[in-house]
Design a protein around this motif. Structure first.
Motif, PDB file in Angstrom:
ATOM      1  N   PHE A   1      -3.433   2.968  15.877  1.00 39.09           N
ATOM      2  CA  PHE A   1      -2.620   4.377  16.832  1.00 39.09           C
ATOM      3  C   PHE A   1      -0.348   4.820  16.634  1.00 39.09           C
ATOM      4  O   PHE A   1      -0.305   4.297  16.151  1.00 39.09           O
ATOM      5  N   LEU A   2      -0.929   6.386  16.123  1.00 33.71           N
ATOM      6  CA  LEU A   2       0.282   6.726  15.834  1.00 33.71           C
ATOM      7  C   LEU A   2       0.938   7.455  16.809  1.00 33.71           C
ATOM      8  O   LEU A   2       0.408   8.110  17.743  1.00 33.71           O
ATOM      9  N   ASP A   3       2.328   6.702  17.214  1.00 30.17           N
ATOM     10  CA  ASP A   3       2.794   7.011  18.335  1.00 30.17           C
ATOM     11  C   ASP A   3       3.891   7.671  18.302  1.00 30.17           C
ATOM     12  O   ASP A   3       4.704   7.484  17.739  1.00 30.17           O
ATOM     13  N   VAL A   4       3.456   9.637  18.576  1.00 27.93           N
ATOM     14  CA  VAL A   4       4.815  10.218  17.215  1.00 27.93           C
ATOM     15  C   VAL A   4       5.114  11.666  18.650  1.00 27.93           C
ATOM     16  O   VAL A   4       4.215  11.448  19.726  1.00 27.93           O
ATOM     17  N   TYR A   5       6.299  12.091  18.552  1.00 27.61           N
ATOM     18  CA  TYR A   5       6.612  13.145  19.768  1.00 27.61           C
ATOM     19  C   TYR A   5       7.102  13.847  19.018  1.00 27.61           C
ATOM     20  O   TYR A   5       6.882  13.403  17.737  1.00 27.61           O
ATOM     21  N   GLU A   6       6.350  15.987  19.766  1.00 25.04           N
ATOM     22  CA  GLU A   6       7.000  16.464  19.015  1.00 25.04           C
ATOM     23  C   GLU A   6       8.017  17.484  19.660  1.00 25.04           C
ATOM     24  O   GLU A   6       8.000  17.351  21.256  1.00 25.04           O
ATOM     25  N   ARG A   7       9.021  17.901  19.350  1.00 23.84           N
ATOM     26  CA  ARG A   7      10.044  18.971  20.138  1.00 23.84           C
ATOM     27  C   ARG A   7      10.133  20.392  20.095  1.00 23.84           C
ATOM     28  O   ARG A   7       9.261  20.759  19.091  1.00 23.84           O
ATOM     29  N   TYR A   8      10.175  20.573  21.432  1.00 28.55           N
ATOM     30  CA  TYR A   8       9.813  21.967  21.222  1.00 28.55           C
ATOM     31  C   TYR A   8      10.973  21.807  21.955  1.00 28.55           C
ATOM     32  O   TYR A   8      11.163  22.728  22.844  1.00 28.55           O
ATOM     33  N   SER A   9      11.647  23.213  21.261  1.00 25.18           N
ATOM     34  CA  SER A   9      13.228  24.234  21.911  1.00 25.18           C
ATOM     35  C   SER A   9      13.454  25.877  21.032  1.00 25.18           C
ATOM     36  O   SER A   9      12.714  26.286  19.702  1.00 25.18           O
ATOM     37  N   ILE A  10      13.239  26.814  21.677  1.00 22.89           N
ATOM     38  CA  ILE A  10      13.279  27.957  20.812  1.00 22.89           C
ATOM     39  C   ILE A  10      13.717  28.414  19.665  1.00 22.89           C
ATOM     40  O   ILE A  10      13.865  28.637  18.666  1.00 22.89           O
ATOM     41  N   TRP A  11      15.183  27.455  19.669  1.00 23.01           N
ATOM     42  CA  TRP A  11      16.619  27.737  19.031  1.00 23.01           C
ATOM     43  C   TRP A  11      15.660  26.822  17.673  1.00 23.01           C
ATOM     44  O   TRP A  11      15.739  26.917  16.637  1.00 23.01           O
ATOM     45  N   GLU A  12      15.099  25.553  17.367  1.00 16.68           N
ATOM     46  CA  GLU A  12      14.314  25.604  16.697  1.00 16.68           C
ATOM     47  C   GLU A  12      13.044  25.693  15.914  1.00 16.68           C
ATOM     48  O   GLU A  12      12.677  25.863  14.723  1.00 16.68           O
ATOM     49  N   TRP A  13      12.865  26.992  16.685  1.00 15.00           N
ATOM     50  CA  TRP A  13      11.943  27.798  15.979  1.00 15.00           C
ATOM     51  C   TRP A  13      12.390  28.551  15.564  1.00 15.00           C
ATOM     52  O   TRP A  13      11.467  29.284  14.189  1.00 15.00           O
ATOM     53  N   PHE A  14      13.720  28.848  15.209  1.00 13.46           N
ATOM     54  CA  PHE A  14      14.034  29.777  14.214  1.00 13.46           C
ATOM     55  C   PHE A  14      14.876  29.539  13.112  1.00 13.46           C
ATOM     56  O   PHE A  14      14.792  29.263  11.897  1.00 13.46           O
ATOM     57  N   ILE A  15      15.580  28.309  13.552  1.00 15.41           N
ATOM     58  CA  ILE A  15      16.627  27.246  12.377  1.00 15.41           C
ATOM     59  C   ILE A  15      15.650  25.996  12.931  1.00 15.41           C
ATOM     60  O   ILE A  15      16.045  25.641  13.596  1.00 15.41           O
ATOM     61  N   LYS A  16      15.208  25.286  11.462  1.00 16.78           N
ATOM     62  CA  LYS A  16      15.106  23.939  11.159  1.00 16.78           C
ATOM     63  C   LYS A  16      15.743  24.083  10.406  1.00 16.78           C
ATOM     64  O   LYS A  16      15.011  23.630   9.299  1.00 16.78           O
ATOM     65  N   PRO A  17      16.683  22.901   9.802  1.00 15.73           N
ATOM     66  CA  PRO A  17      17.346  22.453   8.596  1.00 15.73           C
ATOM     67  C   PRO A  17      16.883  20.975   7.899  1.00 15.73           C
ATOM     68  O   PRO A  17      17.116  20.721   7.138  1.00 15.73           O
ATOM     69  N   PHE A  18      16.778  20.255   8.730  1.00 15.93           N
ATOM     70  CA  PHE A  18      16.238  19.137   9.123  1.00 15.93           C
ATOM     71  C   PHE A  18      15.030  18.473   9.254  1.00 15.93           C
ATOM     72  O   PHE A  18      15.171  17.787   9.601  1.00 15.93           O
TER      73      PHE A  18
END
Length: 143
Positions: free
Chosen positions: A94-111
């Protein structure tokens, strides 16, 4: 000795390297994957089963126009079969992971790490935790 790993991965041959979960398995480092037909252990990847996802984590990004991030559960069941000398074992993590959603991170994903790299780390953690009974590991065998 400092800096020396006590973990030595098992050598396997993957029967279906074209499977989408192959990259996750490779990123996990659980197995040493080779293309040698003389290797007695054959690993066959199976399709992942994605668990239920609730949309409540998107309420904050919707009402704040993405200023506040939201999180959604992106957990899945990662499974494969190991065949050794005629014995077939099905292993599921069982892989327990989460996704983060933010409009700003759709455009800028430095890390931002790749999804396969994150799920690979989750697979490694799930396999090691199952050895100590912390998470569920389902293993069945047929002869």
């Amino acid at each position: 000795m400092k800096g020396v790993s006590k973990y030595s991965p098992q050598v396997v041959r993957v029967a279906n390297p074209e499977h989408p979960n192959y990259t996750i398995l490779k990123q996990s480092g659980l197995f040493e994957i080779v293309n040698d037909d003389s290797v007695p252990t054959v690993l066959t990847l199976q399709d992942s089963e994605i668990t239920f996802r609730c949309g409540n984590g998107l309420i904050a990004p919707i009402f704040t126009l993405g200023i506040l991030p939201g999180y959604l559960n992106a957990s899945e069941n990662f499974s494969f079969t190991l065949e050794r000398s005629g014995q077939v074992n099905t292993v599921e993590y069982f892989l327990d992971v989460y996704e983060r959603y933010s409009i700003w991170e759709w455009f800028i994903k430095p890390f931002k790490s790749s999804d396969e790299k994150i799920k690979g780390k989750a697979l490694f953690v799930a396999s090691k935790a199952s050895q100590y009974g912390i998470t569920t590991l389902s293993e069945t065998g047929t002869e």
